[in-house]
Design a protein around this motif. Structure first.
Motif, PDB file in Angstrom:
ATOM      1  N   THR A 118      22.618   3.104 -34.020  1.00 41.41           N
ATOM      2  CA  THR A 118      22.853   3.151 -32.579  1.00 41.41           C
ATOM      3  C   THR A 118      22.576   1.821 -31.899  1.00 41.41           C
ATOM      4  O   THR A 118      22.672   1.730 -30.685  1.00 41.41           O
ATOM      5  CB  THR A 118      21.993   4.253 -31.923  1.00 41.41           C
ATOM      6  N   LEU A 119      22.243   0.795 -32.664  1.00 41.18           N
ATOM      7  CA  LEU A 119      22.020  -0.524 -32.087  1.00 41.18           C
ATOM      8  C   LEU A 119      23.342  -1.110 -31.614  1.00 41.18           C
ATOM      9  O   LEU A 119      24.393  -0.845 -32.190  1.00 41.18           O
ATOM     10  CB  LEU A 119      21.406  -1.469 -33.124  1.00 41.18           C
ATOM     11  N   SER A 120      23.263  -1.924 -30.616  1.00 46.69           N
ATOM     12  CA  SER A 120      24.471  -2.605 -30.149  1.00 46.69           C
ATOM     13  C   SER A 120      24.881  -3.644 -31.192  1.00 46.69           C
ATOM     14  O   SER A 120      24.072  -4.080 -32.022  1.00 46.69           O
ATOM     15  CB  SER A 120      24.205  -3.303 -28.817  1.00 46.69           C
ATOM     16  N   GLN A 121      26.134  -4.046 -31.127  1.00 43.72           N
ATOM     17  CA  GLN A 121      26.619  -5.078 -32.054  1.00 43.72           C
ATOM     18  C   GLN A 121      25.838  -6.367 -31.854  1.00 43.72           C
ATOM     19  O   GLN A 121      25.540  -7.075 -32.813  1.00 43.72           O
ATOM     20  CB  GLN A 121      28.116  -5.316 -31.868  1.00 43.72           C
ATOM     21  N   ALA A 122      25.459  -6.671 -30.619  1.00 46.04           N
ATOM     22  CA  ALA A 122      24.681  -7.887 -30.344  1.00 46.04           C
ATOM     23  C   ALA A 122      23.323  -7.829 -31.048  1.00 46.04           C
ATOM     24  O   ALA A 122      22.869  -8.834 -31.608  1.00 46.04           O
ATOM     25  CB  ALA A 122      24.499  -8.081 -28.844  1.00 46.04           C
ATOM     26  N   ASP A 123      22.689  -6.654 -31.034  1.00 54.66           N
ATOM     27  CA  ASP A 123      21.402  -6.503 -31.719  1.00 54.66           C
ATOM     28  C   ASP A 123      21.573  -6.624 -33.236  1.00 54.66           C
ATOM     29  O   ASP A 123      20.748  -7.233 -33.916  1.00 54.66           O
ATOM     30  CB  ASP A 123      20.756  -5.161 -31.381  1.00 54.66           C
ATOM     31  N   LEU A 164      13.371  -5.993 -39.563  1.00 53.00           N
ATOM     32  CA  LEU A 164      13.739  -6.580 -38.280  1.00 53.00           C
ATOM     33  C   LEU A 164      14.411  -5.548 -37.396  1.00 53.00           C
ATOM     34  O   LEU A 164      14.115  -5.438 -36.208  1.00 53.00           O
ATOM     35  CB  LEU A 164      14.660  -7.783 -38.483  1.00 53.00           C
ATOM     36  N   LEU A 165      15.306  -4.766 -37.982  1.00 55.63           N
ATOM     37  CA  LEU A 165      15.961  -3.719 -37.209  1.00 55.63           C
ATOM     38  C   LEU A 165      14.943  -2.686 -36.740  1.00 55.63           C
ATOM     39  O   LEU A 165      15.017  -2.211 -35.604  1.00 55.63           O
ATOM     40  CB  LEU A 165      17.062  -3.050 -38.031  1.00 55.63           C
ATOM     41  N   ALA A 166      13.986  -2.347 -37.590  1.00 48.18           N
ATOM     42  CA  ALA A 166      12.950  -1.400 -37.201  1.00 48.18           C
ATOM     43  C   ALA A 166      12.110  -1.966 -36.069  1.00 48.18           C
ATOM     44  O   ALA A 166      11.736  -1.261 -35.129  1.00 48.18           O
ATOM     45  CB  ALA A 166      12.071  -1.044 -38.396  1.00 48.18           C
ATOM     46  N   THR A 167      11.812  -3.261 -36.144  1.00 48.74           N
ATOM     47  CA  THR A 167      11.044  -3.913 -35.090  1.00 48.74           C
ATOM     48  C   THR A 167      11.822  -3.901 -33.785  1.00 48.74           C
ATOM     49  O   THR A 167      11.270  -3.637 -32.722  1.00 48.74           O
ATOM     50  CB  THR A 167      10.712  -5.368 -35.484  1.00 48.74           C
ATOM     51  N   LEU A 168      13.109  -4.171 -33.857  1.00 46.05           N
ATOM     52  CA  LEU A 168      13.940  -4.165 -32.658  1.00 46.05           C
ATOM     53  C   LEU A 168      13.986  -2.789 -32.018  1.00 46.05           C
ATOM     54  O   LEU A 168      14.101  -2.671 -30.797  1.00 46.05           O
ATOM     55  CB  LEU A 168      15.362  -4.627 -32.978  1.00 46.05           C
ATOM     56  N   THR A 169      13.900  -1.751 -32.829  1.00 44.78           N
ATOM     57  CA  THR A 169      14.004  -0.392 -32.293  1.00 44.78           C
ATOM     58  C   THR A 169      12.640   0.179 -31.914  1.00 44.78           C
ATOM     59  O   THR A 169      12.570   1.241 -31.314  1.00 44.78           O
ATOM     60  CB  THR A 169      14.675   0.550 -33.312  1.00 44.78           C
ATOM     61  N   ALA A 170      11.557  -0.502 -32.240  1.00 41.41           N
ATOM     62  CA  ALA A 170      10.218   0.020 -31.994  1.00 41.41           C
ATOM     63  C   ALA A 170       9.735  -0.218 -30.571  1.00 41.41           C
ATOM     64  O   ALA A 170       8.615   0.102 -30.234  1.00 41.41           O
ATOM     65  CB  ALA A 170       9.223  -0.584 -32.989  1.00 41.41           C
TER      66      ALA A 170
END
Length: 141
Positions: free
Chosen positions: A37-42, A15-21
């Motif tokens: 480097t994702l925001s806390q909200a992410d 999921l994190l990879a998808t969010l960053t893709a």
């Protein structure tokens, strides 16, 4: 249990990879974000998608460990991050099996081991851990 933990970790990672893709194809595009480097909200959104509560802030984490220490100082055994991680995992257990208190207690006992209690702290203590975790980390579950 380890399979579920591994599966949850993989799902969260994917999921994190998808969010960053979500990058652009422009040559001057910024590099893709990494989980660090994702925001806390992410991060919180990824945890929610995995069925886990958001990670507590430092004050809430300290209050959680203090509540665990009131049961037995060997539960967290001085490791706040490890206790919070186990607590968030316990919240996932509460959410997955909301009406199966026997399973919750059994899995909590297995999950919350320590060097002096490698087989867990017993079902009575596991039930106390469940109560504290539910109240402190995931009251909405």
């Amino acid at each position: 249990m380890r399979t579920r933990i591994t599966t949850a970790a993989i799902a969260t990672g994917l999921l994190l990879a998808t969010l960053t893709a979500c990058g652009s194809s422009d040559d001057d595009a910024k590099p893709e974000a990494s989980p660090s480097t994702l925001s806390q909200a992410d991060r919180d959104a990824a945890l929610k998608a995995a069925g886990l509560p958001p990670r507590p802030d430092d004050a809430a984490a300290a209050a959680y460990v203090k509540a665990l220490d009131a049961i037995d100082t060997d539960i967290a055994h001085g490791k706040t991050d490890k206790a919070v991680s186990r607590g968030m995992d316990t919240c996932g257990l509460i959410k997955r099996f909301p009406s199966d208190e026997t399973k919750q207690a059994d899995q909590t006992n297995k999950r919350w081991s320590s060097p002096t209690h490698p087989e867990g702290h017993g079902l009575a203590t596991a039930k106390k851990i469940l109560t504290v975790t539910h109240k402190q980390l995931c009251p909405d579950f």
